[in-house]
Design an enzyme around this catalytic site. Structure first.
Site, PDB file in Angstrom:
ATOM      1  N   TRP A 129     -32.912  -2.111  55.499  1.00  0.00           N
ATOM      2  CA  TRP A 129     -32.129  -3.246  55.991  1.00  0.00           C
ATOM      3  C   TRP A 129     -31.201  -3.763  54.904  1.00  0.00           C
ATOM      4  O   TRP A 129     -30.051  -4.101  55.178  1.00  0.00           O
ATOM      5  CB  TRP A 129     -33.044  -4.348  56.528  1.00  0.00           C
ATOM      6  CG  TRP A 129     -33.822  -3.916  57.736  1.00  0.00           C
ATOM      7  CD1 TRP A 129     -35.169  -3.797  57.838  1.00  0.00           C
ATOM      8  CD2 TRP A 129     -33.293  -3.515  59.028  1.00  0.00           C
ATOM      9  NE1 TRP A 129     -35.505  -3.358  59.100  1.00  0.00           N
ATOM     10  CE2 TRP A 129     -34.384  -3.181  59.847  1.00  0.00           C
ATOM     11  CE3 TRP A 129     -32.002  -3.416  59.546  1.00  0.00           C
ATOM     12  CZ2 TRP A 129     -34.235  -2.750  61.169  1.00  0.00           C
ATOM     13  CZ3 TRP A 129     -31.843  -2.987  60.856  1.00  0.00           C
ATOM     14  CH2 TRP A 129     -32.953  -2.664  61.660  1.00  0.00           C
ATOM     15  N   ASP A 180     -32.291 -12.364  54.135  1.00  0.00           N
ATOM     16  CA  ASP A 180     -32.657 -11.855  55.459  1.00  0.00           C
ATOM     17  C   ASP A 180     -34.170 -12.034  55.563  1.00  0.00           C
ATOM     18  O   ASP A 180     -34.933 -11.316  54.921  1.00  0.00           O
ATOM     19  CB  ASP A 180     -32.257 -10.376  55.559  1.00  0.00           C
ATOM     20  CG  ASP A 180     -32.699  -9.740  56.877  1.00  0.00           C
ATOM     21  OD1 ASP A 180     -33.319 -10.419  57.715  1.00  0.00           O
ATOM     22  OD2 ASP A 180     -32.412  -8.528  57.051  1.00  0.00           O
ATOM     23  N   LYS A 194     -39.462 -10.938  65.590  1.00  0.00           N
ATOM     24  CA  LYS A 194     -40.693 -10.600  64.870  1.00  0.00           C
ATOM     25  C   LYS A 194     -41.647 -11.799  64.831  1.00  0.00           C
ATOM     26  O   LYS A 194     -42.772 -11.689  65.271  1.00  0.00           O
ATOM     27  CB  LYS A 194     -40.380 -10.124  63.452  1.00  0.00           C
ATOM     28  CG  LYS A 194     -39.929  -8.662  63.363  1.00  0.00           C
ATOM     29  CD  LYS A 194     -38.468  -8.469  63.350  1.00  0.00           C
ATOM     30  CE  LYS A 194     -38.092  -6.988  63.334  1.00  0.00           C
ATOM     31  NZ  LYS A 194     -36.736  -6.777  62.849  1.00  0.00           N
TER      32      LYS A 194
END
Ligand SMILES: *Cc1c(COP(=O)(O)O)cnc(C)c1O
Length: 361
Positions: A102, A172, A196
């Site tokens: 990511w 993030d 999530k």
């Protein structure tokens, strides 16, 4: 009803009480004669949902008053681009610490827009650790330092954040937001896809501090400007109303459980039990990351052969455990244990691991 123990990495398991509340609300939300997804986003009923969601998030996560709370679309992936589009001015650069797939995507987008420096990386170690503080090469003039707080695919997590002096951290936090208590002082901007730890997919939480907002560029398209969304309180265009409503149900569940401290305590107990079981048989459940970089959200391990791994996943599925297959780039097993996975789920999974080892180890 047959619910499984759902270890999906995202979208992931949601609290049963939130699902049931949503079901009960569907035909007629609070006497409106409409479901939430049929309400106008400008109605007073939805305005109340929106306000309550923001205020729950603010109080549960301890968000200071100088932050704006935005509910946007486009996922964390759009934030990879929006952050540098808004903050990276000509002649300035941002630092990126790359700890997994990511963060690689994040720096790639930043380089399309402006100047981004690699300030640290664990790629040469297959992302099996968080870089040590002394290996970082931070630029004191950077506009921000970007990190990924939890690496969902690699299974690592920052336990202590890097010391960046006056340079704000942009993080993030898609896969560990609201999973532990954090001092938000060093952070200038935090973003997280909801799917999530916060709710279903479709909404992305962005927390942006006043002083960073003031620096944002105004020569980019309207919908991509943080200023637009702050001015319109995330209502510049139609927001993902149902996802926001569902996030509120999840936040209410967090509050009922006793808030962030209770959540963190349970997350620690889950991780201790899972890693403790792996560590009893280190030749069989082979952790893929360094011990001090282990994630409390996503635990990754390999078994002695790929045949064992396939058998583990299929026998686990028959026993009522889903979503355990590791990401295709890593292989092996990944146990995603976000907030909504109760300790009981890990107790049952570790019992299954013990049995599997007894039969095959
Ligand atoms: C899941 C995830 C993403 C991707 O989120 P999207 O909402 O699909 O764009 C980004 N970063 C991290 C750390 C993630 O876990």
């Amino acid at each position: 009803m047959a619910r499984i123990w759902n270890f999906n990495p995202g979208p992931s398991t949601l609290p049963l009480s939130a699902l049931e509340k949503a079901r009960a609300d569907i035909p007629d939300f609070q006497g409106t004669g409409m479901a939430v997804m049929e309400l106008s986003h400008r109605s007073k009923e939805f305005a109340a949902v929106h306000e309550q969601t923001k205020s729950l998030l603010k109080s549960l996560f301890g968000i200071p008053d100088n932050f704006h709370i935005l509910f946007l679309q486009g996922g964390a992936s759009l934030q990879f681009a929006m952050v540098p589009m808004n903050l990276l001015k000509q002649g300035r650069s941002a630092d990126y610490i790359v700890t997994g797939s990511w963060s690689k995507k994040a720096i790639k987008e930043a380089k399309i827009v402006g100047s981004a420096r690699l300030a640290g990386s664990s790629e040469e170690n297959q992302f099996n650790r968080i870089p040590s503080p002394d290996s970082l090469d931070l630029d004191s003039e950077a506009v921000y330092v970007h990190i990924t707080s939890n690496n969902t695919i690699a299974g690592t997590q920052w336990s202590r954040f890097p010391e960046t002096g006056n340079v704000p951290i942009v993080a993030d936090m898609s896969s560990d937001i609201l999973s532990r208590r954090i001092d938000l002082a060093p952070f200038g901007l935090i973003y997280a896809g909801a799917q999530k730890n916060l709710g279903p997919s479709g909404v992305t939480v962005v927390l942006i501090r006043d002083d960073l907002l003031a620096q944002c560029r105004d020569d980019i398209p309207t919908l991509l400007r943080y200023q637009t969304h702050v001015e319109k309180d995330s209502m510049f265009n139609t927001p993902p109303t149902y996802s926001i409503y569902f996030m509120k149900l999840v936040l209410e569940w967090v509050k009922e459980k006793g808030g962030l401290d209770a959540i963190e305590k349970e997350n620690n107990a889950k991780a201790e039990l899972l890693y403790g079981t792996m560590d009893k048989y280190p030749e069989f459940f082979k952790g893929t990351v360094e011990t001090d970089s282990r994630s409390r959200m996503n635990a990754t391990f390999r078994l002695p052969t790929e045949e064992f791994e396939a058998a583990f996943i299929s026998e686990a599925k028959s026993a009522g455990f889903g979503g355990l297959k590791g990401h295709r780039s890593v292989g092996g097993i990944r146990v995603s244990m976000y907030n909504a996975m109760p300790l009981k789920g890990i107790e049952e999974l570790t019992r299954f691991m013990e049995d599997f080892h007894k039969k095959n180890g």
